[in-house]
Design a protein around this motif. Sequence first.
Motif, PDB file in Angstrom:
ATOM      1  N   TRP A  57       0.843  -1.184   0.000  1.00 46.11           N
ATOM      2  CA  TRP A  57       0.000   0.000   0.000  1.00 46.11           C
ATOM      3  C   TRP A  57       0.879   1.234   0.000  1.00 46.11           C
ATOM      4  O   TRP A  57       2.110   1.152   0.107  1.00 46.11           O
ATOM      5  CB  TRP A  57      -0.942  -0.002   1.206  1.00 46.11           C
ATOM      6  N   LEU A  58       0.237   2.383  -0.170  1.00 41.42           N
ATOM      7  CA  LEU A  58       0.938   3.663  -0.044  1.00 41.42           C
ATOM      8  C   LEU A  58       0.782   4.107   1.408  1.00 41.42           C
ATOM      9  O   LEU A  58      -0.289   4.600   1.786  1.00 41.42           O
ATOM     10  CB  LEU A  58       0.347   4.707  -0.993  1.00 41.42           C
ATOM     11  N   ARG A  88       5.767   2.594  -2.005  1.00 38.70           N
ATOM     12  CA  ARG A  88       4.796   1.518  -1.796  1.00 38.70           C
ATOM     13  C   ARG A  88       5.474   0.373  -1.051  1.00 38.70           C
ATOM     14  O   ARG A  88       6.514  -0.128  -1.468  1.00 38.70           O
ATOM     15  CB  ARG A  88       4.251   1.034  -3.140  1.00 38.70           C
TER      16      ARG A  88
END
Length: 378
Positions: A57-58, A88
Amino acid sequence: MEEEIRSWLPGLLACGLLAFSLAGWTADEQHTVPDLTVHEWGTFTSIAGKDGRAAEWLPLGLPRFPPPIDLPQFVERINGVNFKLGLRGTIRMETPVLYFYSPRDVTVSARVSFSKGLITEWYPHADRVEPGGVVPDTGLSQLSADGSIIWNHVAVSPNLAGEFPNEVQSNRYYAARETASSPLRVQTSAGEQQEKFLFYRGVSASPLPLLAKLTSDGKLVVKRLSGDEIPNAILLERRGERVGYRLTGALTDETTVDPPVLTGSIDSLHGDLEEILVGQGLYRDEAHAMVETWKDSWFEEGSRLIYIVPRGFIDQVLPLTIDPAPGQIVRVFVGRLEIVTPTTARAVKTALAHNDEETLKKYERFLEPILQTVKLEH
């Protein structure tokens, strides 16, 4: 003459062995400080995907909801304030702090590496942060070398009154200072910096030591993936002002946890978590400082597993070297693993349909992986 030489040999050998032994003992003493103690705490934040493993994920969220700046301006950052927005990974490492305790002045060096990761913020000034020249939107799993940070000359000064940098606005950074740790001094080209700890943060693509997967009837199956047991965990859920949590105790293999009943209180949760942290080796003021630092984040809207990261996993993913070696090093990390429950998924889908910015903001940086999980359900 030959007989005289032979008669001297045993004595000469004995003297040589004694000198060698003393030299070795002295070298060891120069690199060990038995009365120096180092304690560290920090957080590994992740979100579980559909398979229960940490999803990529970011960690700073979507551009639509830029994260609030929760660090003072004097904190140093890799390649600028917004560099992390393009990274990320699976783990957002939040606010590890290294406390030093010594009855006398001592100068130490400290080095931390981060497997498949980067060190992104730190204070005081570090002598070296690697790798250099990393570009935005870097795939952390593709890094050619692990990130690292080195402080070469940190003066531990127990008798220093301490003039620590401060800014007017309230900031969670400062709660970590409320301990009895020895003040630190670091010399820089711009002058001396003083602080109560060594601070750093980062992002990594390393896997977690566990997975947590929801069953069809709403229970959470937690499975250990590393060799060490998970010392303790709390399954927490918050919906508005209603809070519930369950203590799991040690997790040795695979454990099924029932969803908590939302009849608990935040105050009792604070107390239980502090006791767990003290039980892992933190001093009470350190445990309190850690909870004070993260109480507005750990206990926010949603569902999550809060667990004690096994020490072996910490040392593997985040190896730490202190020179001279302290008599004791305690490292306590809290893992925060977000769980996308059906309640969370419905709340986000409804908020998107009605453009409910207030509700969406409650999930902020987790929106991207939440939406991805929701998408996979259809």
